[in-house]
Design a protein around this motif. Structure first.
Motif, PDB file in Angstrom:
ATOM      1  N   ILE A  29      60.963  91.866  99.688  1.00  0.00           N
ATOM      2  CA  ILE A  29      60.039  91.701  98.559  1.00  0.00           C
ATOM      3  C   ILE A  29      60.796  91.975  97.274  1.00  0.00           C
ATOM      4  CG2 ILE A  29      57.919  92.585  97.486  1.00  0.00           C
ATOM      5  CD1 ILE A  29      56.987  93.369 100.302  1.00  0.00           C
ATOM      6  N   ASP A  30      60.589  91.131  96.286  1.00  0.00           N
ATOM      7  CA  ASP A  30      61.257  91.296  94.998  1.00  0.00           C
ATOM      8  C   ASP A  30      60.562  92.351  94.147  1.00  0.00           C
ATOM      9  OD1 ASP A  30      63.398  89.360  95.068  1.00  0.00           O
ATOM     10  OD2 ASP A  30      61.839  87.824  95.082  1.00  0.00           O
ATOM     11  N   ASN A  31      61.357  93.206  93.531  1.00  0.00           N
ATOM     12  CA  ASN A  31      60.858  94.229  92.614  1.00  0.00           C
ATOM     13  C   ASN A  31      61.363  93.873  91.217  1.00  0.00           C
ATOM     14  OD1 ASN A  31      60.155  96.516  91.189  1.00  0.00           O
ATOM     15  ND2 ASN A  31      61.587  97.873  92.244  1.00  0.00           N
ATOM     16  N   ALA A  32      60.555  93.155  90.475  1.00  0.00           N
ATOM     17  CA  ALA A  32      60.971  92.693  89.149  1.00  0.00           C
ATOM     18  C   ALA A  32      61.143  93.852  88.171  1.00  0.00           C
ATOM     19  CB  ALA A  32      59.960  91.692  88.599  1.00  0.00           C
ATOM     20  N   VAL A  33      60.363  94.920  88.354  1.00  0.00           N
ATOM     21  CA  VAL A  33      60.449  96.080  87.463  1.00  0.00           C
ATOM     22  C   VAL A  33      61.769  96.815  87.689  1.00  0.00           C
ATOM     23  CG1 VAL A  33      59.397  98.276  86.806  1.00  0.00           C
ATOM     24  CG2 VAL A  33      57.947  96.308  87.360  1.00  0.00           C
ATOM     25  N   GLY A  34      62.126  96.963  88.932  1.00  0.00           N
ATOM     26  CA  GLY A  34      63.408  97.589  89.264  1.00  0.00           C
ATOM     27  C   GLY A  34      63.365  99.069  89.528  1.00  0.00           C
ATOM     28  N   SER A  35      62.264  99.731  89.238  1.00  0.00           N
ATOM     29  CA  SER A  35      62.193 101.185  89.412  1.00  0.00           C
ATOM     30  C   SER A  35      61.772 101.548  90.833  1.00  0.00           C
ATOM     31  CB  SER A  35      61.196 101.795  88.423  1.00  0.00           C
ATOM     32  OG  SER A  35      59.864 101.426  88.762  1.00  0.00           O
ATOM     33  N   ALA A  36      62.056 102.805  91.196  1.00  0.00           N
ATOM     34  CA  ALA A  36      61.655 103.293  92.517  1.00  0.00           C
ATOM     35  C   ALA A  36      60.139 103.352  92.634  1.00  0.00           C
ATOM     36  CB  ALA A  36      62.261 104.667  92.771  1.00  0.00           C
ATOM     37  N   ALA A  37      59.457 103.785  91.560  1.00  0.00           N
ATOM     38  CA  ALA A  37      57.995 103.881  91.586  1.00  0.00           C
ATOM     39  C   ALA A  37      57.370 102.513  91.844  1.00  0.00           C
ATOM     40  CB  ALA A  37      57.483 104.466  90.273  1.00  0.00           C
ATOM     41  N   ALA A  38      57.887 101.489  91.163  1.00  0.00           N
ATOM     42  CA  ALA A  38      57.370 100.135  91.365  1.00  0.00           C
ATOM     43  C   ALA A  38      57.643  99.655  92.786  1.00  0.00           C
ATOM     44  CB  ALA A  38      57.987  99.183  90.348  1.00  0.00           C
ATOM     45  N   ALA A  39      58.816 100.017  93.314  1.00  0.00           N
ATOM     46  CA  ALA A  39      59.156  99.617  94.681  1.00  0.00           C
ATOM     47  C   ALA A  39      58.191 100.229  95.688  1.00  0.00           C
ATOM     48  CB  ALA A  39      60.593 100.026  95.001  1.00  0.00           C
ATOM     49  N   PHE A  40      57.904 101.511  95.529  1.00  0.00           N
ATOM     50  CA  PHE A  40      56.978 102.176  96.450  1.00  0.00           C
ATOM     51  C   PHE A  40      55.574 101.584  96.349  1.00  0.00           C
ATOM     52  CE2 PHE A  40      59.849 106.114  96.217  1.00  0.00           C
ATOM     53  CZ  PHE A  40      60.521 105.745  97.371  1.00  0.00           C
ATOM     54  N   ASN A  41      55.147 101.249  95.138  1.00  0.00           N
ATOM     55  CA  ASN A  41      53.831 100.629  94.975  1.00  0.00           C
ATOM     56  C   ASN A  41      53.774  99.269  95.655  1.00  0.00           C
ATOM     57  OD1 ASN A  41      52.624 102.724  93.586  1.00  0.00           O
ATOM     58  ND2 ASN A  41      53.149 101.922  91.564  1.00  0.00           N
ATOM     59  N   LEU A  42      54.838  98.498  95.533  1.00  0.00           N
ATOM     60  CA  LEU A  42      54.886  97.202  96.213  1.00  0.00           C
ATOM     61  C   LEU A  42      54.810  97.386  97.726  1.00  0.00           C
ATOM     62  CD1 LEU A  42      57.633  95.386  94.113  1.00  0.00           C
ATOM     63  CD2 LEU A  42      55.274  94.606  94.427  1.00  0.00           C
ATOM     64  N   GLY A  43      55.525  98.384  98.216  1.00  0.00           N
ATOM     65  CA  GLY A  43      55.479  98.641  99.644  1.00  0.00           C
ATOM     66  C   GLY A  43      54.089  99.013 100.123  1.00  0.00           C
ATOM     67  N   ALA A  44      53.387  99.818  99.320  1.00  0.00           N
ATOM     68  CA  ALA A  44      52.038 100.244  99.698  1.00  0.00           C
ATOM     69  C   ALA A  44      51.047  99.088  99.652  1.00  0.00           C
ATOM     70  CB  ALA A  44      51.577 101.374  98.782  1.00  0.00           C
ATOM     71  N   THR A  45      51.129  98.257  98.618  1.00  0.00           N
ATOM     72  CA  THR A  45      50.167  97.159  98.484  1.00  0.00           C
ATOM     73  C   THR A  45      50.466  96.014  99.456  1.00  0.00           C
ATOM     74  OG1 THR A  45      51.488  96.254  96.657  1.00  0.00           O
ATOM     75  CG2 THR A  45      49.643  97.662  96.076  1.00  0.00           C
ATOM     76  N   GLU A  46      51.745  95.792  99.731  1.00  0.00           N
ATOM     77  CA  GLU A  46      52.109  94.707 100.648  1.00  0.00           C
ATOM     78  C   GLU A  46      52.021  95.132 102.114  1.00  0.00           C
ATOM     79  OE1 GLU A  46      52.986  91.550 100.101  1.00  0.00           O
ATOM     80  OE2 GLU A  46      52.788  91.657  97.912  1.00  0.00           O
ATOM     81  N   GLY A  47      51.971  96.419 102.351  1.00  0.00           N
ATOM     82  CA  GLY A  47      51.882  96.903 103.725  1.00  0.00           C
ATOM     83  C   GLY A  47      50.560  96.534 104.370  1.00  0.00           C
ATOM     84  N   ARG A  48      50.563  96.490 105.684  1.00  0.00           N
ATOM     85  CA  ARG A  48      49.366  96.068 106.421  1.00  0.00           C
ATOM     86  C   ARG A  48      48.816  97.155 107.340  1.00  0.00           C
ATOM     87  NH1 ARG A  48      52.579  90.604 108.081  1.00  0.00           N
ATOM     88  NH2 ARG A  48      52.489  89.563 106.052  1.00  0.00           N
ATOM     89  N   GLY A  49      49.553  98.239 107.470  1.00  0.00           N
ATOM     90  CA  GLY A  49      49.140  99.275 108.405  1.00  0.00           C
ATOM     91  C   GLY A  49      48.281 100.352 107.763  1.00  0.00           C
ATOM     92  N   GLU A  50      47.739 101.207 108.588  1.00  0.00           N
ATOM     93  CA  GLU A  50      46.931 102.338 108.113  1.00  0.00           C
ATOM     94  C   GLU A  50      47.818 103.407 107.492  1.00  0.00           C
ATOM     95  OE1 GLU A  50      44.209 105.906 110.062  1.00  0.00           O
ATOM     96  OE2 GLU A  50      44.524 104.047 111.188  1.00  0.00           O
ATOM     97  N   ILE A  51      49.052 103.515 108.011  1.00  0.00           N
ATOM     98  CA  ILE A  51      50.007 104.514 107.526  1.00  0.00           C
ATOM     99  C   ILE A  51      51.207 103.789 106.941  1.00  0.00           C
ATOM    100  CG2 ILE A  51      51.575 106.374 108.212  1.00  0.00           C
ATOM    101  CD1 ILE A  51      49.583 107.076 110.431  1.00  0.00           C
TER     102      ILE A  51
END
Length: 292
Positions: A29-51
């Motif tokens: 997944i591309d992180n256009a912002v580039g920051s760690a915080a943005a990366a973690f948010n992308l991971g959380a929103t794009e994730g499909r699991g409960e955890i």
């Protein structure tokens, strides 16, 4: 497995894309912002699991990292768990930095030094209930550093508990040089001050030790120039701190891990003074803006 790419140019993206062709559970997944915080948010929103388990590029998970994290969450019923960092450097200097970071004299963080399962104020390489993570608003992308701690503040403010468990293990790769360590902790201190301003009630005594050291060091300069009892008191203060660094260096037992003795000794003031200076500088800047 979601790999968030902030624009890497070292071939790692191409490596992951090649793996993804053979392993469909891997996505880039591309992180256009580039920051760690943005990366973690992308991971959380794009994730499909409960955890969702969040991992930084400085870390290496143990083979049972995910299963242990899930097990502890199920056993405790909490919304977030984290585990033990194994600070393993790859050179004598980075190994020394790792020893300093886990020393009680270096970083007095419960999630770095605890040996038993316990409630903590923050967690590293964490696993979260994904819905709770989204409900509290995710990571603050305005924070270049300390966004993980700030998120955990809001999770606890929402009435949830965070738990450390030493059975969850991961490797953390310390910085390779003292200069890189000082830069890292300078930014840690600067952004910790911003988080403290936003959440003053969550400021812990341990957060003020390094800033107090920097303020005390600045106060000793005129004392040394004055001479007399003031000079003696200043020298005694620095001698006591140096003795603490020596004691912590010996206690860390650097000889057993092929670490650099001199780098270990220097790592303590590098962390303390850089972190404290960053905190003090950020606080002064905010006060200046407030008075304008």
């Amino acid at each position: 497995i979601l790999v968030i790419d902030g624009g890497s140019t070292d071939g790692s993206r191409e490596y992951v894309e090649k793996r993804a062709q053979q392993e469909p559970w891997v996505r880039v997944i591309d992180n256009a912002v580039g920051s760690a915080a943005a990366a973690f948010n992308l991971g959380a929103t794009e994730g499909r699991g409960e955890i969702v388990c969040l991992f930084s590029s400085h870390g290496v998970p143990a083979s049972d990292y995910v299963s242990r994290s899930v097990k502890v969450m199920q056993e405790t019923g909490v919304v977030g768990v984290g585990g033990r960092y194994l600070h393993l450097g790859t050179t004598p200097v980075s190994r020394s930095i790792g020893l300093a970071m886990v020393s009680p004299f270096g970083m007095a963080s419960g999630h770095r030094m605890a040996t038993k399962r316990r409630s903590v104020d923050t967690i590293s390489h964490p696993a979260y209930n994904r819905q709770v993570l989204l409900d509290v608003g995710g990571f603050d992308e305005e924070l270049a550093r300390n966004s993980d701690y700030e998120l955990n503040v809001r999770i606890r403010q929402a009435g949830h508990e965070l738990v450390f468990d030493p059975s969850i293990e991961s490797i953390y790769r310390p910085r390779p040089t003292i200069e890189a360590l000082a830069k890292q902790f300078w930014h840690y201190g600067r952004w910790k001050a911003r988080v403290a301003k936003a959440h003053p009630r969550d400021l812990k005594p341990r957060h003020l030790v390094a800033p107090a050291l920097v303020v005390g060091a600045a106060a000793t300069l005129p004392a040394v120039a004055l001479g007399g009892m003031a000079q003696k008191a200043a020298i005694a203060g620095w001698a006591a701190y140096a003795a603490g660094c020596v004691g912590a260096t010996v206690h860390a037992n650097p000889g057993t891990g092929d670490a650099s003795l001199s780098a270990l000794f220097v790592a303590f003031p590098a962390m303390h003074l850089s972190w404290g200076a960053g905190f003090v500088t950020s606080t002064i800047e905010d006060l200046g803006k407030k008075n304008q």
